[in-house]
Scaffold this active site. Structure first.
Site, PDB file in Angstrom:
ATOM      1  N   CYS A 181       0.827  -1.215   0.000  1.00  0.00           N
ATOM      2  CA  CYS A 181       0.000   0.000   0.000  1.00  0.00           C
ATOM      3  C   CYS A 181       0.868   1.274   0.000  1.00  0.00           C
ATOM      4  O   CYS A 181       1.461   1.585  -1.024  1.00  0.00           O
ATOM      5  CB  CYS A 181      -0.993  -0.046   1.146  1.00  0.00           C
ATOM      6  N   HIS A 209      -3.269  -5.552   1.576  1.00  0.00           N
ATOM      7  CA  HIS A 209      -2.524  -5.836   2.820  1.00  0.00           C
ATOM      8  C   HIS A 209      -2.492  -7.334   3.113  1.00  0.00           C
ATOM      9  O   HIS A 209      -3.327  -7.829   3.889  1.00  0.00           O
ATOM     10  CB  HIS A 209      -3.183  -5.096   3.990  1.00  0.00           C
ATOM     11  N   GLU A 263      -0.662  -8.948   5.006  1.00  0.00           N
ATOM     12  CA  GLU A 263      -0.347  -9.225   6.421  1.00  0.00           C
ATOM     13  C   GLU A 263      -1.606  -9.323   7.275  1.00  0.00           C
ATOM     14  O   GLU A 263      -1.554  -9.782   8.411  1.00  0.00           O
ATOM     15  CB  GLU A 263       0.615  -8.151   6.966  1.00  0.00           C
TER      16      GLU A 263
HETATM   17  N1  GLN Z   1      -3.650   6.278   1.135  1.00  0.00           N
HETATM   18  C1  GLN Z   1      -2.326   6.037   1.668  1.00  0.00           C
HETATM   19  C2  GLN Z   1      -1.284   6.877   0.907  1.00  0.00           C
HETATM   20  O1  GLN Z   1      -1.582   7.442  -0.085  1.00  0.00           O
HETATM   21  C3  GLN Z   1      -1.963   4.569   1.617  1.00  0.00           C
HETATM   22  C4  GLN Z   1      -2.923   3.763   2.465  1.00  0.00           C
HETATM   23  C5  GLN Z   1      -2.351   2.517   3.077  1.00  0.00           C
HETATM   24  O2  GLN Z   1      -1.133   2.305   3.129  1.00  0.00           O
HETATM   25  N2  GLN Z   1      -3.198   1.684   3.629  1.00  0.00           N
HETATM   26  O3  GLN Z   1      -0.177   6.980   1.326  1.00  0.00           O
END
Ligand code: GLN
Length: 207
Positions: free
Chosen positions: A71, A162, A164
């Site tokens: 992410c 995610h 994890e």
């Molecule tokens: N929206 C976050 C970003 O732009 C990422 C979200 C996440 O890591 N769950 O950094």
């Protein structure tokens, strides 16, 4: 610094691998692989720059160290970040759009196709980025809604979801394979120079 690092560590422990939390350049030294967890990529970027980790992580990757970003971590690894544009480590040839799945998929569990599992893979998305495009040689390991969500090239892997947070360890297993296939050059240099120092002192006898 933030994100689900404890959940990543738990998944690795289930696979028999111990991990350390890396918040300094020194802590990165003894590692073979590095997971960049989720969180807020703007804050994480600032932290990496302030701690000298931005350059250290780039060197770690150039040395062959395995990297996995989830992410926000995937955003940090991308060569191009949009919505809005943001600096990045630029270690994986993908273009990402931050927070781009829209409200109906802001944060939820979905099932997508993956090369790592026979059936569908459970995927938790939390204000996830969209991988808009991938460069040549980037392998798409999983997809959801027609978009790549798990990608890999060489020693760098990234997921917009995610892994994890689910029970399936397939993604972490794939990351460990990647780490084992890409030994760090400086790590082996450190070992071989230790060996030659020992040899000089007669501690290691050649047979
Ligand atoms: N929206 C976050 C970003 O732009 C990422 C979200 C996440 O890591 N769950 O950094």
């Amino acid at each position: 610094m933030q994100g689900d690092f404890a959940a990543h560590a738990a998944r690795l422990r289930e696979l028999g691998v111990e991990s350390v939390e890396v918040r300094t350049v020194a802590a990165l030294e003894g590692c073979d692989g590095l997971i960049l967890p989720g969180g807020e990529s703007t804050t994480q970027l600032q932290f990496l720059q302030e701690e000298g980790l931005f350059d250290a992580v780039k060197k770690f990757a150039a040395d062959g160290g395995g990297l996995f970003g989830t992410c926000a971590g995937a955003i940090l690894l991308a060569t191009e970040v949009k919505n809005p544009a943001q600096a990045s480590l630029s270690l994986l040839d993908v273009t990402v759009l931050r927070n781009a799945y829209g409200r109906q998929m802001a944060s939820d569990v979905f099932f997508g196709s993956s090369k790592l599992t026979d059936g569908l893979m459970e995927m938790v998305f939390i204000r996830a980025p969209v991988i808009e495009s991938v460069g040549p040689g980037v392998e798409v390991l999983a997809e959801y809604a027609g978009k790549p969500v798990l990608v890999k090239k060489g020693n760098v892997m990234a997921a917009t979801f995610h892994p994890e947070l689910t029970q399936d360890t397939a993604v972490h297993r794939r990351f460990l394979e990647l780490v084992r296939a890409n030994p760090r050059k400086s790590a082996s240099v450190a070992i071989s120079s230790l060996m030659s120092a020992r040899r000089q002192r007669g501690a290691v006898r050649s047979s």
